[in-house]
Each structure stands twice: as structure tokens, then as C-alpha cells.
Design a protein around this motif. Structure first.
Motif, PDB file in Angstrom:
ATOM      1  N   SER A  48       0.819  -1.216   0.000  1.00  0.00           N
ATOM      2  CA  SER A  48       0.000   0.000   0.000  1.00  0.00           C
ATOM      3  C   SER A  48       0.856   1.271   0.000  1.00  0.00           C
ATOM      4  O   SER A  48       0.450   2.287  -0.564  1.00  0.00           O
ATOM      5  CB  SER A  48      -0.966   0.003   1.179  1.00  0.00           C
ATOM      6  OG  SER A  48      -0.255  -0.016   2.399  1.00  0.00           O
ATOM      7  N   LYS A  52       0.537   4.272  -2.706  1.00  0.00           N
ATOM      8  CA  LYS A  52       0.349   5.670  -2.327  1.00  0.00           C
ATOM      9  C   LYS A  52       1.458   6.563  -2.883  1.00  0.00           C
ATOM     10  O   LYS A  52       1.219   7.721  -3.204  1.00  0.00           O
ATOM     11  CB  LYS A  52       0.288   5.808  -0.811  1.00  0.00           C
ATOM     12  CG  LYS A  52      -1.003   5.314  -0.212  1.00  0.00           C
ATOM     13  CD  LYS A  52      -0.998   5.520   1.287  1.00  0.00           C
ATOM     14  CE  LYS A  52      -2.232   4.965   1.939  1.00  0.00           C
ATOM     15  NZ  LYS A  52      -2.206   5.151   3.404  1.00  0.00           N
ATOM     16  N   GLU A  57      -2.669   9.799  -1.998  1.00  0.00           N
ATOM     17  CA  GLU A  57      -3.705   9.306  -1.089  1.00  0.00           C
ATOM     18  C   GLU A  57      -4.964   8.967  -1.888  1.00  0.00           C
ATOM     19  O   GLU A  57      -5.317   9.683  -2.824  1.00  0.00           O
ATOM     20  CB  GLU A  57      -4.047  10.361  -0.032  1.00  0.00           C
ATOM     21  CG  GLU A  57      -2.994  10.519   1.041  1.00  0.00           C
ATOM     22  CD  GLU A  57      -2.813   9.263   1.883  1.00  0.00           C
ATOM     23  OE1 GLU A  57      -3.813   8.601   2.234  1.00  0.00           O
ATOM     24  OE2 GLU A  57      -1.660   8.937   2.193  1.00  0.00           O
ATOM     25  N   PRO A  58      -5.641   7.867  -1.524  1.00  0.00           N
ATOM     26  CA  PRO A  58      -6.856   7.507  -2.262  1.00  0.00           C
ATOM     27  C   PRO A  58      -7.965   8.536  -2.041  1.00  0.00           C
ATOM     28  O   PRO A  58      -8.003   9.202  -1.008  1.00  0.00           O
ATOM     29  CB  PRO A  58      -7.236   6.147  -1.688  1.00  0.00           C
ATOM     30  CG  PRO A  58      -6.538   6.051  -0.381  1.00  0.00           C
ATOM     31  CD  PRO A  58      -5.327   6.920  -0.466  1.00  0.00           C
ATOM     32  N   ARG A  61     -11.591   5.063   0.683  1.00  0.00           N
ATOM     33  CA  ARG A  61     -11.162   3.720   1.086  1.00  0.00           C
ATOM     34  C   ARG A  61     -12.403   2.939   1.461  1.00  0.00           C
ATOM     35  O   ARG A  61     -13.362   3.487   1.969  1.00  0.00           O
ATOM     36  CB  ARG A  61     -10.262   3.773   2.316  1.00  0.00           C
ATOM     37  CG  ARG A  61      -8.888   4.320   2.083  1.00  0.00           C
ATOM     38  CD  ARG A  61      -8.146   4.388   3.389  1.00  0.00           C
ATOM     39  NE  ARG A  61      -8.028   3.068   3.984  1.00  0.00           N
ATOM     40  CZ  ARG A  61      -6.877   2.472   4.273  1.00  0.00           C
ATOM     41  NH1 ARG A  61      -5.760   3.101   4.043  1.00  0.00           N
ATOM     42  NH2 ARG A  61      -6.837   1.288   4.800  1.00  0.00           N
ATOM     43  N   ASP A  63     -13.631  -1.231   2.893  1.00  0.00           N
ATOM     44  CA  ASP A  63     -13.265  -2.582   3.301  1.00  0.00           C
ATOM     45  C   ASP A  63     -14.212  -3.539   2.592  1.00  0.00           C
ATOM     46  O   ASP A  63     -15.380  -3.640   2.946  1.00  0.00           O
ATOM     47  CB  ASP A  63     -13.377  -2.751   4.814  1.00  0.00           C
ATOM     48  CG  ASP A  63     -12.382  -1.877   5.558  1.00  0.00           C
ATOM     49  OD1 ASP A  63     -11.315  -1.609   5.002  1.00  0.00           O
ATOM     50  OD2 ASP A  63     -12.692  -1.456   6.683  1.00  0.00           O
ATOM     51  N   PRO A  71      -8.390  -3.505   3.004  1.00  0.00           N
ATOM     52  CA  PRO A  71      -8.801  -2.264   2.342  1.00  0.00           C
ATOM     53  C   PRO A  71      -8.836  -2.361   0.821  1.00  0.00           C
ATOM     54  O   PRO A  71      -8.212  -3.229   0.217  1.00  0.00           O
ATOM     55  CB  PRO A  71      -7.736  -1.266   2.771  1.00  0.00           C
ATOM     56  CG  PRO A  71      -6.518  -2.103   2.956  1.00  0.00           C
ATOM     57  CD  PRO A  71      -7.021  -3.427   3.490  1.00  0.00           C
ATOM     58  N   SER A  72      -9.555  -1.452   0.253  1.00  0.00           N
ATOM     59  CA  SER A  72      -9.589  -1.240  -1.181  1.00  0.00           C
ATOM     60  C   SER A  72      -9.497   0.266  -1.381  1.00  0.00           C
ATOM     61  O   SER A  72     -10.226   1.020  -0.742  1.00  0.00           O
ATOM     62  CB  SER A  72     -10.902  -1.788  -1.747  1.00  0.00           C
ATOM     63  OG  SER A  72     -11.040  -1.471  -3.100  1.00  0.00           O
ATOM     64  N   PHE A  73      -8.587   0.722  -2.220  1.00  0.00           N
ATOM     65  CA  PHE A  73      -8.437   2.153  -2.488  1.00  0.00           C
ATOM     66  C   PHE A  73      -9.240   2.511  -3.727  1.00  0.00           C
ATOM     67  O   PHE A  73      -9.259   1.765  -4.705  1.00  0.00           O
ATOM     68  CB  PHE A  73      -6.982   2.523  -2.739  1.00  0.00           C
ATOM     69  CG  PHE A  73      -6.084   2.447  -1.538  1.00  0.00           C
ATOM     70  CD1 PHE A  73      -6.567   2.191  -0.271  1.00  0.00           C
ATOM     71  CD2 PHE A  73      -4.725   2.640  -1.686  1.00  0.00           C
ATOM     72  CE1 PHE A  73      -5.715   2.127   0.822  1.00  0.00           C
ATOM     73  CE2 PHE A  73      -3.863   2.588  -0.599  1.00  0.00           C
ATOM     74  CZ  PHE A  73      -4.365   2.328   0.658  1.00  0.00           C
TER      75      PHE A  73
END
Length: 102
Positions: A48, A52, A57-58, A61, A63, A71-73
Motif C-alpha cells: 500500500s 500511495k 492518497e486515495p 477507502r 473494506d 482495504p480497497s483504495f
């Protein structure tokens, strides 16, 4: 008659400007285009922090496996795309799958 053509010309120009602003010139449009360019550098197995570093930064986010909090971005796609750019991780925090917009 000349005033009608002038009004139509002004209206078409304003519509074209608005379209170009939202698809090319706005901050969101430029960011989404950069997301596409950056996402091409992602590889399965990255962690991750590497994601990044490339993508920033996503934008959001989530789950997708709520029991394990994996997590999933989400990254913003280009204007008029049907979906976003999703980066899914495995339980060790490495990229498992990348889902691109359509």
C-alpha cells in the motif's frame, strides 16, 4: 436576423467552454487524468505504501471484506466514466487486483 446568429454563437461558445472546463481544465479533470497515467504504473504484489507513492492518497477507502478489514483504495476516474479505479489488497497488504474504469 444578425442578432439571432450572434446569440446562437455566444450560446454555443458558452456550452463548449463549460464542456471543456469540466472535462479538461478543472482541477478534478486534471487529477483524474493523472490518476489514469499513474495507475498504469501499478503492479500486482506492490504494498500500500508503494501504491500511495505512485497514486497519492486515495479519494476513498473501503473494506470489501469486512471481517478481515482488507482495504480497497478508490481513485477518481475521468469524467463520464462509469466507474472508478479500484486497487484491492490481500490480507498481507499487497495489491491483489486492480479494477479500471469503463
Amino acid at each position: 436576423m444578425k442578432k439571432v446568429f450572434i446569440c446562437i454563437g455566444v450560446l454555443v461558445s458558452l456550452l463548449l467552454f463549460a464542456f471543456l472546463y469540466f472535462t479538461e481544465w478543472s482541477v478534478a479533470a486534471r487529477k483524474s487524468k493523472q490518476n489514469v497515467v499513474n495507475s498504469e504504473k501499478l503492479e500486482i504484489g506492490m504494498d500500500s505504501l508503494q501504491v500511495k507513492k505512485i497514486m497519492g492518497e486515495p479519494d476513498a477507502r473501503s473494506d470489501y471484506a469486512s471481517q478481515s478489514n482488507i482495504p480497497s483504495f478508490y481513485y477518481q476516474p475521468p469524467t463520464f466514466s462509469s466507474d472508478g479505479i479500484f486497487v484491492h489488497f490481500d490480507s498481507l497488504g499487497h495489491v491483489k487486483r486492480i479494477t479500471y474504469f469503463e
